[in-house]
Design a protein around this motif. Structure first.
Motif, PDB file in Angstrom:
ATOM      1  N   LYS A  53       0.810  -1.216   0.000  1.00  0.00           N
ATOM      2  CA  LYS A  53       0.000   0.000   0.000  1.00  0.00           C
ATOM      3  C   LYS A  53       0.843   1.267   0.000  1.00  0.00           C
ATOM      4  O   LYS A  53       0.361   2.352   0.334  1.00  0.00           O
ATOM      5  CB  LYS A  53      -0.931  -0.001   1.212  1.00  0.00           C
ATOM      6  CG  LYS A  53      -1.930  -1.159   1.209  1.00  0.00           C
ATOM      7  CD  LYS A  53      -2.817  -1.131   2.446  1.00  0.00           C
ATOM      8  CE  LYS A  53      -3.795  -2.305   2.445  1.00  0.00           C
ATOM      9  NZ  LYS A  53      -4.646  -2.318   3.662  1.00  0.00           N
ATOM     10  N   TYR A 108      -6.757   5.234 -10.656  1.00  0.00           N
ATOM     11  CA  TYR A 108      -7.872   5.061  -9.723  1.00  0.00           C
ATOM     12  C   TYR A 108      -7.954   3.612  -9.244  1.00  0.00           C
ATOM     13  O   TYR A 108      -8.087   3.353  -8.048  1.00  0.00           O
ATOM     14  CB  TYR A 108      -9.177   5.475 -10.390  1.00  0.00           C
ATOM     15  CG  TYR A 108     -10.407   5.182  -9.570  1.00  0.00           C
ATOM     16  CD1 TYR A 108     -10.749   5.993  -8.484  1.00  0.00           C
ATOM     17  CD2 TYR A 108     -11.216   4.089  -9.868  1.00  0.00           C
ATOM     18  CE1 TYR A 108     -11.870   5.720  -7.727  1.00  0.00           C
ATOM     19  CE2 TYR A 108     -12.348   3.822  -9.115  1.00  0.00           C
ATOM     20  CZ  TYR A 108     -12.670   4.637  -8.041  1.00  0.00           C
ATOM     21  OH  TYR A 108     -13.776   4.363  -7.284  1.00  0.00           O
ATOM     22  N   ASN A 132      -5.265   2.624  -6.747  1.00  0.00           N
ATOM     23  CA  ASN A 132      -5.204   3.453  -5.539  1.00  0.00           C
ATOM     24  C   ASN A 132      -3.937   4.307  -5.522  1.00  0.00           C
ATOM     25  O   ASN A 132      -3.209   4.366  -4.529  1.00  0.00           O
ATOM     26  CB  ASN A 132      -5.264   2.567  -4.283  1.00  0.00           C
ATOM     27  CG  ASN A 132      -5.568   3.371  -3.031  1.00  0.00           C
ATOM     28  OD1 ASN A 132      -6.203   4.428  -3.102  1.00  0.00           O
ATOM     29  ND2 ASN A 132      -5.124   2.881  -1.896  1.00  0.00           N
TER      30      ASN A 132
END
Length: 240
Positions: free
Chosen positions: A77, A94, A97
């Motif tokens: 992430k 998008y 992320n």
């Protein structure tokens, strides 16, 4: 301020040089590793090594979009900013992320905004608090592979083969680990289950990412295996 750890992936030397110059003039300390291809970036990448990835989309060989997709498939992430001369991949940004979509030529304002976003992410990331020299120190749990008790000291083993050592006891630390994917497998070891890659029954140890071993008490071997498998099941269902 601790330097922001940045990966820059750009195959055009002139573009890379310009971005490095902008980074140095933004006023935010940065420790930047530059890569000329997505393949080199993925080879040099390790979980927790970077706090921001500046990724050009159009690279020779593997594209920047595919490189980021591979990271996300592994559950990574880390904040990413796509850098490109086209808006054609806004939908990819998008879906993956991606924090920012920066168009070339890159302005200092856009880059500074991106660095500030990364700093905000750093400040809000989960962590446990210990004291070193009487001052509080936050250990990010997303980078913490395992904790080892050595005599009167706790050794925090972080990704990138970094370590932090402070006085303390595992017993005193346990309340901060409640609700997190940590498992006390030995009186001297607590592991982050998200960094476990396997169990060695002969050595009675967890194999950790980056090659380390965290030992398991003989009588806890079955429970340790169950704890890891339970975490894997929950992660597969998206509960972790």
């Amino acid at each position: 301020m601790e330097a922001l750890r940045i990966a820059l992936c750009e195959n055009e030397q002139e573009e890379a040089g310009g971005l490095l110059h902008l980074l140095s003039s933004c006023g935010i300390p940065a420790d930047t590793a530059a890569f000329e291809s997505a393949e080199a970036f993925l080879e040099g990448y390790a979980a927790g090594r970077f706090e921001l990835i500046l990724m050009d989309i159009y690279l020779e060989g593997l594209s920047g979009v595919e490189a980021v997709r591979r990271l996300r498939e592994k559950g990574d992430k880390t904040p990413v900013a796509f850098i490109t001369a086209s808006r054609d991949h806004a939908l990819d940004a998008y879906r993956l992320n991606v924090e920012k979509y920066i168009e070339k030529p890159v302005s200092q304002k856009a880059l500074l905004e991106t660095l500030r976003l990364a700093l905000e992410r750093r400040e809000s990331r989960p962590g446990i608090t210990v004291f070193s020299g009487g001052k509080p120190l936050c250990i990010p749990t997303g980078e913490l592979l395992y904790i080892e008790q050595k005599a009167h000291y706790l050794v925090f083993n972080l990704s990138g083969q970094k370590t932090v050592q402070v006085k303390g006891k595992l017993d005193e630390l346990q309340p901060q680990l409640l609700g997190l994917p940590f498992y006390r497998c030995h009186k001297s070891f607590t592991v982050n289950l998200s960094f476990v890659t396997g169990i060695d029954r002969e050595l009675m140890a967890f194999h950790m990412k980056e090659g380390a071993l965290a030992y398991i008490r003989r009588e806890n071997l079955k429970m340790a295996k169950q704890a890891w498998e339970s975490w894997l099941f929950s992660a597969a269902r998206g509960e972790e």
